[in-house]
Design a protein around this motif. Sequence first.
Motif, PDB file in Angstrom:
ATOM      1  N   ARG A  86     -20.082  25.863  46.240  1.00 30.55           N
ATOM      2  CA  ARG A  86     -18.686  26.302  46.299  1.00 30.55           C
ATOM      3  C   ARG A  86     -17.709  25.202  46.663  1.00 30.55           C
ATOM      4  O   ARG A  86     -16.516  25.311  46.447  1.00 30.55           O
ATOM      5  CB  ARG A  86     -18.544  27.476  47.280  1.00 30.55           C
ATOM      6  N   ASP A  87     -18.215  24.102  47.296  1.00 27.25           N
ATOM      7  CA  ASP A  87     -17.384  22.947  47.596  1.00 27.25           C
ATOM      8  C   ASP A  87     -16.897  22.284  46.326  1.00 27.25           C
ATOM      9  O   ASP A  87     -15.799  21.769  46.249  1.00 27.25           O
ATOM     10  CB  ASP A  87     -18.212  21.909  48.358  1.00 27.25           C
ATOM     11  N   GLU A  88     -17.794  22.276  45.335  1.00 24.27           N
ATOM     12  CA  GLU A  88     -17.509  21.536  44.112  1.00 24.27           C
ATOM     13  C   GLU A  88     -16.562  22.305  43.191  1.00 24.27           C
ATOM     14  O   GLU A  88     -16.014  21.761  42.264  1.00 24.27           O
ATOM     15  CB  GLU A  88     -18.817  21.263  43.346  1.00 24.27           C
ATOM     16  N   PHE A  89     -16.436  23.565  43.443  1.00 26.48           N
ATOM     17  CA  PHE A  89     -15.675  24.397  42.525  1.00 26.48           C
ATOM     18  C   PHE A  89     -14.338  24.811  43.110  1.00 26.48           C
ATOM     19  O   PHE A  89     -14.271  25.621  44.040  1.00 26.48           O
ATOM     20  CB  PHE A  89     -16.498  25.633  42.155  1.00 26.48           C
ATOM     21  N   ALA A  90     -13.271  24.221  42.593  1.00 25.30           N
ATOM     22  CA  ALA A  90     -11.942  24.463  43.136  1.00 25.30           C
ATOM     23  C   ALA A  90     -11.488  25.906  42.905  1.00 25.30           C
ATOM     24  O   ALA A  90     -10.688  26.436  43.647  1.00 25.30           O
ATOM     25  CB  ALA A  90     -10.951  23.490  42.520  1.00 25.30           C
ATOM     26  N   GLY A  91     -12.028  26.542  41.864  1.00 31.40           N
ATOM     27  CA  GLY A  91     -11.575  27.888  41.518  1.00 31.40           C
ATOM     28  C   GLY A  91     -12.323  28.989  42.252  1.00 31.40           C
ATOM     29  O   GLY A  91     -12.464  30.105  41.748  1.00 31.40           O
ATOM     30  N   PHE A  92     -12.808  28.674  43.454  1.00 33.95           N
ATOM     31  CA  PHE A  92     -13.584  29.613  44.253  1.00 33.95           C
ATOM     32  C   PHE A  92     -12.881  30.962  44.432  1.00 33.95           C
ATOM     33  O   PHE A  92     -13.495  32.008  44.463  1.00 33.95           O
ATOM     34  CB  PHE A  92     -13.863  28.953  45.612  1.00 33.95           C
ATOM     35  N   GLN A  93     -11.537  30.898  44.506  1.00 36.81           N
ATOM     36  CA  GLN A  93     -10.776  32.124  44.760  1.00 36.81           C
ATOM     37  C   GLN A  93     -10.531  32.940  43.483  1.00 36.81           C
ATOM     38  O   GLN A  93     -10.044  34.054  43.560  1.00 36.81           O
ATOM     39  CB  GLN A  93      -9.418  31.786  45.397  1.00 36.81           C
ATOM     40  N   ASN A  94     -10.853  32.363  42.358  1.00 37.18           N
ATOM     41  CA  ASN A  94     -10.586  33.028  41.078  1.00 37.18           C
ATOM     42  C   ASN A  94     -11.476  34.266  40.906  1.00 37.18           C
ATOM     43  O   ASN A  94     -12.681  34.174  40.720  1.00 37.18           O
ATOM     44  CB  ASN A  94     -10.829  32.016  39.942  1.00 37.18           C
ATOM     45  N   ALA A  95     -10.853  35.438  40.947  1.00 35.57           N
ATOM     46  CA  ALA A  95     -11.605  36.694  40.906  1.00 35.57           C
ATOM     47  C   ALA A  95     -12.295  36.909  39.557  1.00 35.57           C
ATOM     48  O   ALA A  95     -13.264  37.650  39.459  1.00 35.57           O
ATOM     49  CB  ALA A  95     -10.669  37.861  41.216  1.00 35.57           C
TER      50      ALA A  95
ATOM     51  N   ALA B 134     -13.845  34.588  37.841  1.00 35.46           N
ATOM     52  CA  ALA B 134     -14.924  33.627  37.598  1.00 35.46           C
ATOM     53  C   ALA B 134     -16.290  34.301  37.641  1.00 35.46           C
ATOM     54  O   ALA B 134     -16.500  35.302  38.322  1.00 35.46           O
ATOM     55  CB  ALA B 134     -14.867  32.512  38.630  1.00 35.46           C
ATOM     56  N   VAL B 135     -17.208  33.747  36.894  1.00 36.83           N
ATOM     57  CA  VAL B 135     -18.608  34.192  36.900  1.00 36.83           C
ATOM     58  C   VAL B 135     -19.388  33.129  37.665  1.00 36.83           C
ATOM     59  O   VAL B 135     -19.399  31.957  37.291  1.00 36.83           O
ATOM     60  CB  VAL B 135     -19.137  34.317  35.454  1.00 36.83           C
ATOM     61  N   PHE B 136     -20.003  33.524  38.739  1.00 33.45           N
ATOM     62  CA  PHE B 136     -20.686  32.546  39.600  1.00 33.45           C
ATOM     63  C   PHE B 136     -22.178  32.514  39.329  1.00 33.45           C
ATOM     64  O   PHE B 136     -22.924  33.402  39.744  1.00 33.45           O
ATOM     65  CB  PHE B 136     -20.438  32.893  41.076  1.00 33.45           C
ATOM     66  N   LEU B 137     -22.579  31.461  38.615  1.00 31.78           N
ATOM     67  CA  LEU B 137     -23.996  31.274  38.328  1.00 31.78           C
ATOM     68  C   LEU B 137     -24.447  29.932  38.893  1.00 31.78           C
ATOM     69  O   LEU B 137     -25.298  29.256  38.335  1.00 31.78           O
ATOM     70  CB  LEU B 137     -24.220  31.334  36.805  1.00 31.78           C
ATOM     71  N   ASP B 138     -23.843  29.570  40.038  1.00 26.86           N
ATOM     72  CA  ASP B 138     -24.046  28.219  40.565  1.00 26.86           C
ATOM     73  C   ASP B 138     -24.830  28.151  41.867  1.00 26.86           C
ATOM     74  O   ASP B 138     -25.260  27.091  42.283  1.00 26.86           O
ATOM     75  CB  ASP B 138     -22.683  27.550  40.793  1.00 26.86           C
TER      76      ASP B 138
ATOM     77  N   CYS C 105     -22.072  41.427  50.781  1.00 27.27           N
ATOM     78  CA  CYS C 105     -22.467  40.138  51.386  1.00 27.27           C
ATOM     79  C   CYS C 105     -23.396  39.339  50.484  1.00 27.27           C
ATOM     80  O   CYS C 105     -24.137  38.488  50.967  1.00 27.27           O
ATOM     81  CB  CYS C 105     -23.093  40.365  52.761  1.00 27.27           C
ATOM     82  N   ASN C 106     -23.366  39.578  49.199  1.00 30.97           N
ATOM     83  CA  ASN C 106     -24.304  38.863  48.312  1.00 30.97           C
ATOM     84  C   ASN C 106     -23.875  37.429  48.012  1.00 30.97           C
ATOM     85  O   ASN C 106     -24.684  36.644  47.540  1.00 30.97           O
ATOM     86  CB  ASN C 106     -24.518  39.628  46.997  1.00 30.97           C
ATOM     87  N   ARG C 107     -22.600  37.092  48.299  1.00 27.69           N
ATOM     88  CA  ARG C 107     -22.113  35.740  48.028  1.00 27.69           C
ATOM     89  C   ARG C 107     -22.142  34.893  49.289  1.00 27.69           C
ATOM     90  O   ARG C 107     -21.909  35.398  50.399  1.00 27.69           O
ATOM     91  CB  ARG C 107     -20.664  35.792  47.520  1.00 27.69           C
TER      92      ARG C 107
END
Length: 347
Positions: free
Chosen positions: A21-30, A32-36, A46-48
Motif C-alpha cells: 500500500r506504500d507503493e500505491f498512491a491511489g490507496f483511497q480510491n474506492a 480500485a481493485v486490490f490484487l497486490d 477487516c480483510n484489508r
Amino acid sequence: MELNKFFRPNILALTPYSCARDEFAGFQNAEAVFLDANENPYPNGCNRYPDPRHTALRQRIAQLRGVAPQRIIMGNGSDEIIDLLIRSTCRPALDNIVVFSPGYSVYEVSAAINDVQVRSIDLLLPDFRPDVKILSKVADANTKLVFLCSPNNPTGNVIPLSTVERICSMLPDSLVVVDEAYIDFADMPSATTLLDTADNLLVLQTLSKAWGMAGLRIGIGIGREDVVTVLGKVKPPYNIGGMAQQMALDLLADTDGFERRVAEIKCERGRMFGELTALGIFSRVLPSSANYILVFSPQCRAVHGFLAENGVVVRLRDQRLIPDGLRITVGTPEENDRLLELLKARI
Ligand SMILES: *Cc1c(COP(=O)(O)O)cnc(C)c1O
C-alpha cells in the motif's frame, strides 16, 4: 543537522520494507481493485491491511496538538515508540540511556531487552526534581537517549519547560525524550512548544490515559521531521490495526466529552488529595499533576492487601526513594468514595 549522531549506522543505511500500500498512491480510491497484498478479497470489515502511515489519524492528532503531521510517528502504544527509540539509536553493549528514578520502568526494561546500559539518576528529594548538574557527569558520548517523564509516573510532579530546555542544550548529541503520557491532566503547556528551538527533543504522548483508549494501543511521538522519518522506517509497517485507527478517529471527535472527563478527573484528584491527607493514616500524600496520587505509609503492604481483599486494586510502589509508596489512580467519584469508605473502616 546530521542524523548520524542520533541513529545507529545500520538504521540510517536501512532500506525499509515497502508495503504494497506504500507503493500505491491511489490507496483511497474506492474503485480500485486490490490484487497486490495477498489479502482475502471477501469483505468482513477487516480483510484489508491497515494504512501503515496512519494518515487520517495522524492528521487529526496533528490538528488537536497543533503540530505538523510530518512531525508525528504513531506507535502501538507509546511503549512501542520507547522500544523503537532505543533500538534505533543505541548500539547493543556500547551505548547507554539515562533515566531518572523513581520513574516509568518500561525505559529500563526495553533497554535491558536491547542489551543497552541504563544510567539512572535519583530525582532530588523532597519534590522529585531532576538533578541537572549531575546529568553532565553521568551522560557521555555514548548516551543516545535521556528519558524525562512529565508529569512523572509515579510521583505526579511536572518538569518545568525551562529544565527540559536546559537539558536539551546540555546534551545536543543525545535525543531528549519527554514522556507526556499524563500531560492533559497537568496545568502546563506541552514540551512540543519547544520543538522549534530544541532540535534534539522528542515528545511522547498517548491516547491511553486522558483520552481513555488504553485498549486501542495508540502512542504518539512528536519531534523533528527527519528524526520521525527515520523512526518510521524502523517501525513495523502495520503496527496499528485498522479497527483501532478507525475507532480512535471516531472517539477523537468528542472533544467536549474529553474535556468534561478530564476536568472531572482533575476535580476528583483535588478532592482525593484532601480526603487522603485528612484520613491521617498516610505519612505523606504527594500533590499530583496526573490522574494518580502517590501516598506513603509504613503499613502500605497491609493497606494494599486489605483493599485488594475488598475489591479495590491500587498499585504498590514500595521501592527505593519512595519506600512505603502506594499509587492510587483517580477513578469515578463513586469508585473514589468506595476507596475512602474502606480506608475509613480500617482505621
Ligand atoms: C501509561 C504510560 C505510558 C503509556 O503507554 P501506552 O503504551 O501508550 O499505553 C507511557 N509512559 C508513561 C510514563 C505511562 O505511565
